[in-house]
Motif scaffolding. Sequence first.
Motif, PDB file in Angstrom:
ATOM      1  N   SER A 133     -14.747  27.864   9.995  1.00  0.00           N
ATOM      2  CA  SER A 133     -15.127  26.480   9.715  1.00  0.00           C
ATOM      3  C   SER A 133     -14.333  25.542  10.622  1.00  0.00           C
ATOM      4  N   TYR A 134     -14.900  24.382  10.830  1.00  0.00           N
ATOM      5  CA  TYR A 134     -14.181  23.313  11.514  1.00  0.00           C
ATOM      6  C   TYR A 134     -14.666  21.993  10.939  1.00  0.00           C
ATOM      7  N   ASN A 135     -13.848  20.970  11.096  1.00  0.00           N
ATOM      8  CA  ASN A 135     -14.297  19.623  10.760  1.00  0.00           C
ATOM      9  C   ASN A 135     -13.492  18.616  11.559  1.00  0.00           C
ATOM     10  N   TYR A 136     -14.091  17.497  11.807  1.00  0.00           N
ATOM     11  CA  TYR A 136     -13.403  16.412  12.507  1.00  0.00           C
ATOM     12  C   TYR A 136     -13.936  15.093  11.984  1.00  0.00           C
ATOM     13  N   SER A 137     -13.131  14.074  12.104  1.00  0.00           N
ATOM     14  CA  SER A 137     -13.548  12.738  11.697  1.00  0.00           C
ATOM     15  C   SER A 137     -12.804  11.707  12.525  1.00  0.00           C
ATOM     16  N   ALA A 138     -13.424  10.558  12.685  1.00  0.00           N
ATOM     17  CA  ALA A 138     -12.825   9.421  13.394  1.00  0.00           C
ATOM     18  C   ALA A 138     -13.067   8.172  12.561  1.00  0.00           C
ATOM     19  N   ARG A 139     -12.069   7.319  12.527  1.00  0.00           N
ATOM     20  CA  ARG A 139     -12.143   6.114  11.707  1.00  0.00           C
ATOM     21  C   ARG A 139     -11.526   4.961  12.487  1.00  0.00           C
ATOM     22  N   ALA A 140     -12.190   3.828  12.453  1.00  0.00           N
ATOM     23  CA  ALA A 140     -11.669   2.616  13.087  1.00  0.00           C
ATOM     24  C   ALA A 140     -11.680   1.496  12.059  1.00  0.00           C
ATOM     25  N   GLU A 141     -10.594   0.731  12.030  1.00  0.00           N
ATOM     26  CA  GLU A 141     -10.518  -0.399  11.108  1.00  0.00           C
ATOM     27  C   GLU A 141      -9.831  -1.569  11.780  1.00  0.00           C
ATOM     28  N   TYR A 142     -10.305  -2.761  11.445  1.00  0.00           N
ATOM     29  CA  TYR A 142      -9.695  -3.990  11.954  1.00  0.00           C
ATOM     30  C   TYR A 142      -9.114  -4.736  10.756  1.00  0.00           C
ATOM     31  N   ARG A 143      -7.823  -4.979  10.814  1.00  0.00           N
ATOM     32  CA  ARG A 143      -7.126  -5.588   9.685  1.00  0.00           C
ATOM     33  C   ARG A 143      -6.900  -7.064   9.960  1.00  0.00           C
ATOM     34  N   PHE A 144      -7.598  -7.871   9.181  1.00  0.00           N
ATOM     35  CA  PHE A 144      -7.490  -9.333   9.282  1.00  0.00           C
ATOM     36  C   PHE A 144      -6.456  -9.778   8.249  1.00  0.00           C
ATOM     37  N   TYR A 145      -5.303 -10.275   8.748  1.00  0.00           N
ATOM     38  CA  TYR A 145      -4.180 -10.582   7.865  1.00  0.00           C
ATOM     39  C   TYR A 145      -3.824 -12.056   7.990  1.00  0.00           C
ATOM     40  N   LEU A 146      -3.829 -12.766   6.855  1.00  0.00           N
ATOM     41  CA  LEU A 146      -3.583 -14.201   6.834  1.00  0.00           C
ATOM     42  C   LEU A 146      -2.513 -14.506   5.787  1.00  0.00           C
ATOM     43  N   PRO A 147      -1.244 -14.673   6.207  1.00  0.00           N
ATOM     44  CA  PRO A 147      -0.184 -14.933   5.234  1.00  0.00           C
ATOM     45  C   PRO A 147       0.165 -16.421   5.149  1.00  0.00           C
ATOM     46  N   THR A 148       0.657 -16.834   3.995  1.00  0.00           N
ATOM     47  CA  THR A 148       1.344 -18.114   3.840  1.00  0.00           C
ATOM     48  C   THR A 148       2.703 -17.783   3.233  1.00  0.00           C
ATOM     49  N   ARG A 149       3.443 -18.808   2.866  1.00  0.00           N
ATOM     50  CA  ARG A 149       4.780 -18.542   2.352  1.00  0.00           C
ATOM     51  C   ARG A 149       4.734 -17.862   0.982  1.00  0.00           C
ATOM     52  N   THR A 150       3.731 -18.146   0.168  1.00  0.00           N
ATOM     53  CA  THR A 150       3.703 -17.624  -1.198  1.00  0.00           C
ATOM     54  C   THR A 150       2.560 -16.647  -1.457  1.00  0.00           C
ATOM     55  N   GLN A 151       1.649 -16.475  -0.506  1.00  0.00           N
ATOM     56  CA  GLN A 151       0.557 -15.545  -0.721  1.00  0.00           C
ATOM     57  C   GLN A 151       0.049 -15.007   0.596  1.00  0.00           C
TER      58      GLN A 151
END
Length: 962
Positions: free
Chosen positions: A516-534
Amino acid sequence: MTMKKQTILFLMLAIMFGATSAQGQRTRSISGLVKNLFTNENINNVRVYLLQKDSTAIDSMNTGSGYFRMPWEKPGEYLLRFEHEDFETAYHPITVKFYRRAPNTDLGFFYMRKKYELKEQVMDEIVVKATKVKFYMNGDTVVYDASAFRLAEGSMLDKLIEKLPGVEIKDDGRIFAKGKFVTSLLLNGEAFFGNNSKVLLENLPAMTVDKVKVYNKKDKFNEAMQLKADEGNLVMDVRLKKEYSTGYVGNMEGGYGTDNRYMGRLFASRFTPFSRISVLANVNNLNDERTPGANSNWTPGNNTNGLQERQIAGINHFLTDNKIYKSSTNVQVTHLHADNRQRTSGENFLSEGNTFKESSSNSRNDSWQMNASHALEINRLQEKGKLQLTTNTSFSYNKNKTNGTSTGANFSVNPENLGNVMDSLFLEGNNFDFYKYLLMRGYADYIYKGDHMNAKFNGVFSKQIAHTYDFLRIFLDASWNKADYDIFQRIYYNYPNNQIATTDYRNMYRDTPQKSYNYSARAEYRFYLPTRTQSLDLTPYYQYGQSFNSGSERIYQLGEYGAWGFPNGHDIGIIPSTEDSLYQVLDVQNSYNQGRHDFKHKPGVRLAWDNFNTEKKHKWSVYIEPPMRIEHYAMDYQRNKLDTTITRNVVFFEPYVKLTHKTKDKHDDLSLTYLCNSYAPDLSSLVSVVDDKDPMNTIYGNPDLKNTTNHSLALTYSNFLKGQRTVSANMSYNYSKNAVIMGYSYDRNTTKKISRPENISGRWNTQMSVGFSSPVDKQKKITLYTNTNAIYVNSVDLFGEDQTYRVMKYKVKSLYLTENLRAEMRYDKWSVGLKGVATWTHSNSERKDFETINAVDFNYGMTGRVELPWGMEVNTDLTMFSRRGYTSADMNTNELVWNMRIAKKMMDGNLSVMLDGFDLLGQLSSVRNVITAEGRTETWNNVIPRYALLHVVYRFNVNKKK
């Protein structure tokens, strides 16, 4: 609600949270992370000063877990000053710039050098008597002081971990802290032997440990990005004493005892600030790692069956510069030889009269296993546009051979009053008392041999998008497997009182290659928006995977050849010399070939929102992930005249929601989690064929099987209170829809089964536990621990009594209540522990033949440790294990188990001689009893008898002189 509407709802929630965060006050700020130059650990409570270029102070604050984020509006050139009582004051020039998507200037890492001062003090001799603090909170980290726990001389790390309040070690080495699973056991902050926790637990001497820390660890990239919404994974970090953290350290142990018991152990390491190389070896035939005097949760049911001989050798190498790269290599070889003997008697609950069974078996197993792995991590975290690359590569090889024999019979009456039936079972003639009650008798011998290879690779590439908090991640995974096992079986069944068929003999050779064999590929874009309290973390992703599995089982009925026939054929394991001869006896009815292709798509979006109230010092976090799995399965299957292709297309919606609340001052942690997962049935179960290679169990396929869905809901709470008190509570609920089970129909006259996989709904269980620990006196010398646990299981099964497959649904409802109570008293030279555990089991069913169970299993006892003059030490434990309320008097037992260790320290504690005695009273039984809805089973296994063991431990520690 339809799947489309659910997806739209989650997207609307994501937009709403994004709008809320975007509209919040996004105060400009500067931030960074302060680390120890020597150990690369984060430094807490550092005073950070923002200065003008002429050193005029502007603002200041303290770090929390090494982090600081200071409000500041004006770009330009400035100075930072870092002060801590244990570190040299450091100055760093900085440049502050702001961007539209990055209102915070991330300044990266700052390093401080530890102070090393030589102080000469002349003091009057004083005597200080104080009770050491067992644990304390350092930010969000629980820190346990290893020196506050009294352990038997020669104890390994597992005995220390067992004593930590709020921590539990399972039999398989899994560790739980605060009711949560510990994903990694680290040594000085780094993985050891590829995260194989049992290697560290069983081989690291407890006396080398300084602190044990429990905390949520982020990977270096997320740490450098200062992601508030990423809590990381719960880890346990074992920190060595300073004298064992550099130079050479080793522990050698060897012993020999009665009944040819022996053991040997070696653990040696060379540590530097930037590298570690460790070797270990372990040989023994003791079956377990118990230590006399340990207050553990061991019961006779945990006793390892059979006689085992183990040999383990391994090497681990770790190298880092503490900034850019980390490399870790592990190699481990294990050899296991096991000799198992078993005798079983039981009773099947049937509406038309119970049947009874007797059996015995012997087997020998010899296996070799080699595991090798390498992990590499490259970080560019100080630069703008941070990046990280991690790779993990592993290879394993296993070679195994097992051979054994078994004999058994089924009766229409209880054979206990018919004499020793097993010795007379196959003697010729029918004049024995048991013969007229005999439904079936049989014997079998077998050889199982082959090998298995596995290779894996996974890699992660992470890259920050310049002038933003966003980043891109790419994941790659691949694996390859190959296995080839040969199985030889000779089976003989005889039905003396059956008029249709009296004898069934089969001599089979089964060839079972698989790839058996298996392979996978995954791409993600992380949109990060911080403020001082959240902060808001919105991550869309897409994953594609493909796997292929090819396998076959070719069964040859060698018994059809005269030279392999009954009763004087060739020895088992011998096959005809030509392939043509083999194919003449191919069992086409049960032989098959299959090849399966799976194609998997997984689009999704992950939302994490984090809110921190600076006034009340509490934090709320919400994590939502509503992924969709789109999968296509295709299997080509050939069996006898059947040549078919089975396909299935599925779409699974598997939401995951987690809500957490933390209060920093009170150190409490509350979380609520919901998880849904689904899976399709094994395609080979969908083939409409009949498998009758085992004459006692015929299996039918079921092309109508549906997909299974599991729902899980969990609530956990933990709190570390003032005064060395801890409290934890856990609740969970699990429900399965269309669970796949094996329904079966039982023919009372022949004791044969007809089985078929079926879908069934209504299986569920719920669990609740509450734990508490607290000192009970002002000096904190006496500590009380209690844990109450309740489990309710609603089990649903399919069962019938017929020669054909006709089954009915039956429910079995079981309630398990457990109370675990123990107390420890610690004084200068001695300590005493008291313990008691009781479990009440109540089971009932709507089946007429089911016997309601109301039984109690309980144990109580004490442990003791005393330090004597001349470096002597005695450790002992005495426990009574009891069972009450079972229908059979043989199951209501008492077993008093007494273990003891006497130790003598020499050469300033570097050499220890120990004498162990296990089960000194000889009352430990090797018989275990189990009752289920289907019947009662009593099993005897060969186990190590009571024994004494004399062993010697030598420790060395060589530090480089400065």
